[in-house]
Design an enzyme around this catalytic site. Structure first.
Site, PDB file in Angstrom:
ATOM      1  N   LYS A  13      60.434  15.326  35.004  1.00  0.00           N
ATOM      2  CA  LYS A  13      60.311  13.906  34.632  1.00  0.00           C
ATOM      3  C   LYS A  13      60.431  13.728  33.111  1.00  0.00           C
ATOM      4  O   LYS A  13      61.173  12.883  32.639  1.00  0.00           O
ATOM      5  CB  LYS A  13      58.954  13.328  35.088  1.00  0.00           C
ATOM      6  N   ARG A  88      51.256   6.315  39.964  1.00  0.00           N
ATOM      7  CA  ARG A  88      50.973   7.583  40.626  1.00  0.00           C
ATOM      8  C   ARG A  88      50.076   7.397  41.829  1.00  0.00           C
ATOM      9  O   ARG A  88      49.581   8.381  42.390  1.00  0.00           O
ATOM     10  CB  ARG A  88      50.243   8.477  39.644  1.00  0.00           C
ATOM     11  N   ARG A 127      56.348  27.312  30.999  1.00  0.00           N
ATOM     12  CA  ARG A 127      56.008  26.410  29.895  1.00  0.00           C
ATOM     13  C   ARG A 127      54.648  26.756  29.292  1.00  0.00           C
ATOM     14  O   ARG A 127      54.437  26.598  28.087  1.00  0.00           O
ATOM     15  CB  ARG A 127      56.004  24.954  30.391  1.00  0.00           C
ATOM     16  N   ARG A 133      49.625  23.707  27.143  1.00  0.00           N
ATOM     17  CA  ARG A 133      48.965  22.512  27.672  1.00  0.00           C
ATOM     18  C   ARG A 133      47.718  22.925  28.442  1.00  0.00           C
ATOM     19  O   ARG A 133      47.784  23.860  29.244  1.00  0.00           O
ATOM     20  CB  ARG A 133      49.941  21.757  28.591  1.00  0.00           C
ATOM     21  N   ARG A 144      47.000  19.846  40.629  1.00  0.00           N
ATOM     22  CA  ARG A 144      47.977  18.770  40.341  1.00  0.00           C
ATOM     23  C   ARG A 144      48.969  18.609  41.485  1.00  0.00           C
ATOM     24  O   ARG A 144      49.335  17.485  41.852  1.00  0.00           O
ATOM     25  CB  ARG A 144      48.710  19.074  39.031  1.00  0.00           C
TER      26      ARG A 144
END
Ligand code: AP5
Ligand code: MG
Length: 189
Positions: A13, A88, A127, A133, A144
């Site tokens: 996204k 969401r 990532r 993160r 998630r």
């Protein structure tokens, strides 16, 4: 123009919506980026949302709806906006619809990026080595993904019924995916 990007964690996204917003000259509005920024800056919103982010749970709908409405009210969005990661939940989608109805506008396209589960995990874990993160840990990635399935994925039917859903295969290079999205937005896919 108002575009919505829908897709599970790691589906691309952010990668795709930043790119498309720049191409179209419209505002890229990522609720995840805004929430992380509020945590980094230590604002009162940040202190209320940090634990949700760290646990991979959705921030309460009212907080996110107010955040997005205040941004959409900004004249910078008059030329168009791309929503990355909002709505969401059905509650958020209904709140967005009623906000847009009051303003006499509507969503043009909802782009859903489809990527298999194992690829999502691999992308996010890759990532995590680079960006750090706080929600890119194996446990939080699982949370998630579960939240996406339970709470966000019903939005595909919601937007399909409105004739807005454009499903895009998110596998391939970012440029290949971008080309598929462009075709959908141009209406010739
Ligand atoms: P958010 O920041 O939106 O995170 P997310 O949905 O979990 O998704 P990601 O940002 O991890 O992935 P992405 O789909 O953007 O993919 P990306 O392009 O980065 O939300 C974070 C948290 O904020 C939520 O858990 C929640 O707590 C809160 N939140 C946010 N919005 C909310 C809302 N509306 N309501 C309530 N709470 C909310 O790509 C992933 C990786 O893959 C990158 O490294 C990228 O380089 C790579 N990649 C991209 N494309 C490709 C490709 N084609 N091939 C190979 N690799 C690729
Ligand atoms: Mg993102």
């Amino acid at each position: 123009m108002l575009l919505v990007f829908l897709g599970p964690p790691g589906s691309g996204k952010g990668t795709q919506s930043r790119r498309l917003a720049a191409e179209l000259g419209i505002v890229h509005l990522s609720t995840g980026d805004l929430l992380r920024q509020s945590v980094d800056e230590g604002t009162s919103l940040g202190s209320r949302v940090a634990s949700y982010l760290d646990q991979g749970q959705l921030v309460p709908d009212d907080l996110v709806v107010d955040l997005v409405a205040s941004r959409l009210d900004d004249p910078a969005c008059d030329g168009g906006c791309l929503l990355d990661g909002f709505p969401r939940s059905i509650v958020q989608a209904e709140a967005l619809d009623s906000y847009l109805t009051k303003r006499g506008t509507q969503i043009d396209h909802v782009i859903e990026l489809q990527v298999p589960l194992e690829e999502l995990r691999q992308r996010i874990l890759a990532r995590s080595q680079i960006e750090g993160r706080s929600d890119d840990t194996p446990e939080t990635i699982t949370a998630r993904l579960e939240v996406y399935v339970s709470t966000t994925s019903p939005l595909t039917d919601y937007y399909r019924q409105q004739g807005l859903l454009r499903t895009v295969d998110g596998i391939g290079t970012p440029s290949q995916v971008a080309q598929r999205i462009r075709a959908q937005v141009a209406g010739d896919a």
